[in-house]
Design a protein around this motif. Structure first.
Motif, mmCIF file in Angstrom:
data_model
loop_
_atom_site.group_PDB
_atom_site.id
_atom_site.type_symbol
_atom_site.label_atom_id
_atom_site.label_comp_id
_atom_site.label_asym_id
_atom_site.label_seq_id
_atom_site.Cartn_x
_atom_site.Cartn_y
_atom_site.Cartn_z
ATOM 1 N N PRO A 18 -36.254 -12.899 31.063
ATOM 2 C CA PRO A 18 -37.123 -14.043 30.753
ATOM 3 C C PRO A 18 -36.661 -15.329 31.434
ATOM 4 O O PRO A 18 -37.493 -16.186 31.775
ATOM 5 C CB PRO A 18 -37.027 -14.162 29.224
ATOM 6 C CG PRO A 18 -36.547 -12.823 28.758
ATOM 7 C CD PRO A 18 -35.661 -12.314 29.843
ATOM 8 N N TYR A 19 -35.346 -15.468 31.629
ATOM 9 C CA TYR A 19 -34.827 -16.665 32.301
ATOM 10 C C TYR A 19 -35.274 -16.683 33.764
ATOM 11 O O TYR A 19 -35.639 -17.738 34.301
ATOM 12 C CB TYR A 19 -33.299 -16.694 32.208
ATOM 13 C CG TYR A 19 -32.791 -16.998 30.821
ATOM 14 C CD1 TYR A 19 -32.597 -18.316 30.398
ATOM 15 C CD2 TYR A 19 -32.506 -15.978 29.918
ATOM 16 C CE1 TYR A 19 -32.139 -18.603 29.119
ATOM 17 C CE2 TYR A 19 -32.052 -16.252 28.640
ATOM 18 C CZ TYR A 19 -31.867 -17.566 28.244
ATOM 19 O OH TYR A 19 -31.422 -17.842 26.970
ATOM 20 N N ALA A 22 -38.837 -17.701 33.867
ATOM 21 C CA ALA A 22 -38.978 -19.142 33.650
ATOM 22 C C ALA A 22 -38.672 -19.919 34.922
ATOM 23 O O ALA A 22 -39.403 -20.840 35.297
ATOM 24 C CB ALA A 22 -38.047 -19.593 32.524
ATOM 25 N N ALA A 74 -28.303 -17.893 23.576
ATOM 26 C CA ALA A 74 -29.605 -18.456 23.953
ATOM 27 C C ALA A 74 -29.785 -19.871 23.427
ATOM 28 O O ALA A 74 -30.505 -20.675 24.029
ATOM 29 C CB ALA A 74 -30.733 -17.557 23.437
ATOM 30 N N GLU A 131 -37.310 -26.976 26.832
ATOM 31 C CA GLU A 131 -37.691 -25.707 26.207
ATOM 32 C C GLU A 131 -39.001 -25.284 26.861
ATOM 33 O O GLU A 131 -39.962 -26.046 26.869
ATOM 34 C CB GLU A 131 -37.867 -25.899 24.704
ATOM 35 C CG GLU A 131 -38.147 -24.611 23.944
ATOM 36 C CD GLU A 131 -38.335 -24.880 22.458
ATOM 37 O OE1 GLU A 131 -37.508 -24.408 21.667
ATOM 38 O OE2 GLU A 131 -39.304 -25.585 22.109
ATOM 39 N N GLN A 141 -41.615 -16.121 24.335
ATOM 40 C CA GLN A 141 -40.208 -16.415 24.119
ATOM 41 C C GLN A 141 -39.915 -17.791 24.721
ATOM 42 O O GLN A 141 -40.220 -18.050 25.881
ATOM 43 C CB GLN A 141 -39.308 -15.361 24.773
ATOM 44 C CG GLN A 141 -37.818 -15.620 24.550
ATOM 45 C CD GLN A 141 -36.952 -14.494 25.086
ATOM 46 O OE1 GLN A 141 -37.425 -13.363 25.264
ATOM 47 N NE2 GLN A 141 -35.686 -14.781 25.341
ATOM 48 N N LYS A 142 -39.332 -18.673 23.921
ATOM 49 C CA LYS A 142 -39.005 -20.010 24.393
ATOM 50 C C LYS A 142 -37.606 -20.018 24.998
ATOM 51 O O LYS A 142 -36.644 -19.611 24.347
ATOM 52 C CB LYS A 142 -39.134 -21.018 23.254
ATOM 53 C CG LYS A 142 -40.574 -21.200 22.788
ATOM 54 C CD LYS A 142 -40.706 -22.230 21.694
ATOM 55 C CE LYS A 142 -42.166 -22.413 21.292
ATOM 56 N NZ LYS A 142 -42.324 -23.400 20.194
ATOM 57 N N ILE A 143 -37.542 -20.473 26.231
ATOM 58 C CA ILE A 143 -36.306 -20.446 27.011
ATOM 59 C C ILE A 143 -35.790 -21.862 27.220
ATOM 60 O O ILE A 143 -36.559 -22.776 27.536
ATOM 61 C CB ILE A 143 -36.567 -19.804 28.403
ATOM 62 C CG1 ILE A 143 -37.013 -18.355 28.251
ATOM 63 C CG2 ILE A 143 -35.340 -19.900 29.293
ATOM 64 C CD1 ILE A 143 -35.973 -17.441 27.674
ATOM 65 N N ALA A 145 -33.828 -24.406 29.573
ATOM 66 C CA ALA A 145 -33.517 -24.533 30.996
ATOM 67 C C ALA A 145 -33.052 -25.947 31.271
ATOM 68 O O ALA A 145 -33.450 -26.893 30.581
ATOM 69 C CB ALA A 145 -34.746 -24.202 31.852
#
Length: 222
Positions: A18-19, A22, A74, A131, A141-143, A145
């Motif tokens: 997921p990262y 993003a 995370a 976020e 899914q909230k990542i 960064a």
């Protein structure tokens, strides 16, 4: 799966996917902003954009150094996904920050202005922790960064300092540390001088981009 308290490679790949998504999405969006400015024949505060997902070994090293628990990774490590926005002028940095604040697709969690509040080492940059929602087949899914916004001169200094920091493991000789600090000030002086003649630079770039600089280009190549 955990072995000896450490994630295995298979789990890391799943965790980091997921990262990477993003980073890929944000690079497209930020580069798209530059194209929109150009389409409107306006100066783009964004010169170029880069991004990366932190390598597994770097994550593991930082977990140990910062005492980050695996089940809090995370939430507690904000720069697994990292983007860098390069600008020509210092004022462009703050314009980019304002643009990011106005976007509805990101939520700004934290801002750190190391330009107005330069680090003792001489490091300058503007850091924003965001976020960002990633849409996966399993749902949203909230990542977290980190976006670093800096000038080309700041980036050159930071890249050199990072390499030397790796060599000396953070323990710079006194003379080296002083030279780096002096170099940082010189780089910022360059940024200041370029800002003073910003209008001239932008006018020249506009002329060149419209083809009226072709004669100059061919002359310099001979």
């Amino acid at each position: 799966m955990l072995i000896g308290g450490m994630m295995m490679v298979e789990d890391w790949k799943h965790f980091l996917l997921p990262y990477q998504q993003a980073v890929d999405e944000l690079k497209v969006k930020l580069r798209g902003m530059r194209k929109q400015f150009q389409d409107q024949s306006q100066h783009s505060p964004i010169e170029f954009v880069t991004g990366r997902v932190k390598p597994v070994e770097s994550i593991q090293e930082k977990m140990v150094r910062r005492h980050v628990q695996e089940d809090r990774l995370a939430q507690d490590m904000q720069d697994i996904a990292g983007l860098r926005i390069m600008c020509q002028f210092v004022d462009d940095i703050y314009q980019v920050v304002d643009i990011l604040r106005s976007r509805s697709d990101i939520n700004i969690i934290e801002e750190r202005d190391y330009i107005s509040n330069v680090k003792p080492s001489g490091y300058r940059s503007y850091h924003i922790v965001i976020e960002y929602p990633v849409q996966l087949v399993t749902g949203e899914q909230k990542i977290l960064a980190e976006i670093q916004v800096r000038t080309l001169a700041m980036n050159f200094w930071a890249t050199v300092e990072h390499s030397l920091n790796y060599k000396y493991q953070g323990e710079f000789p006194v003379e080296m540390a002083e030279r780096l600090k002096n170099a940082a000030e010189a780089a910022f002086q360059l940024d200041t001088e370029m800002s003073e003649i910003r209008e001239e630079i932008q006018e020249a770039q506009t002329l060149f981009s419209h083809g009226r600089g072709k004669g100059f280009e061919s002359a310099t190549e001979d």
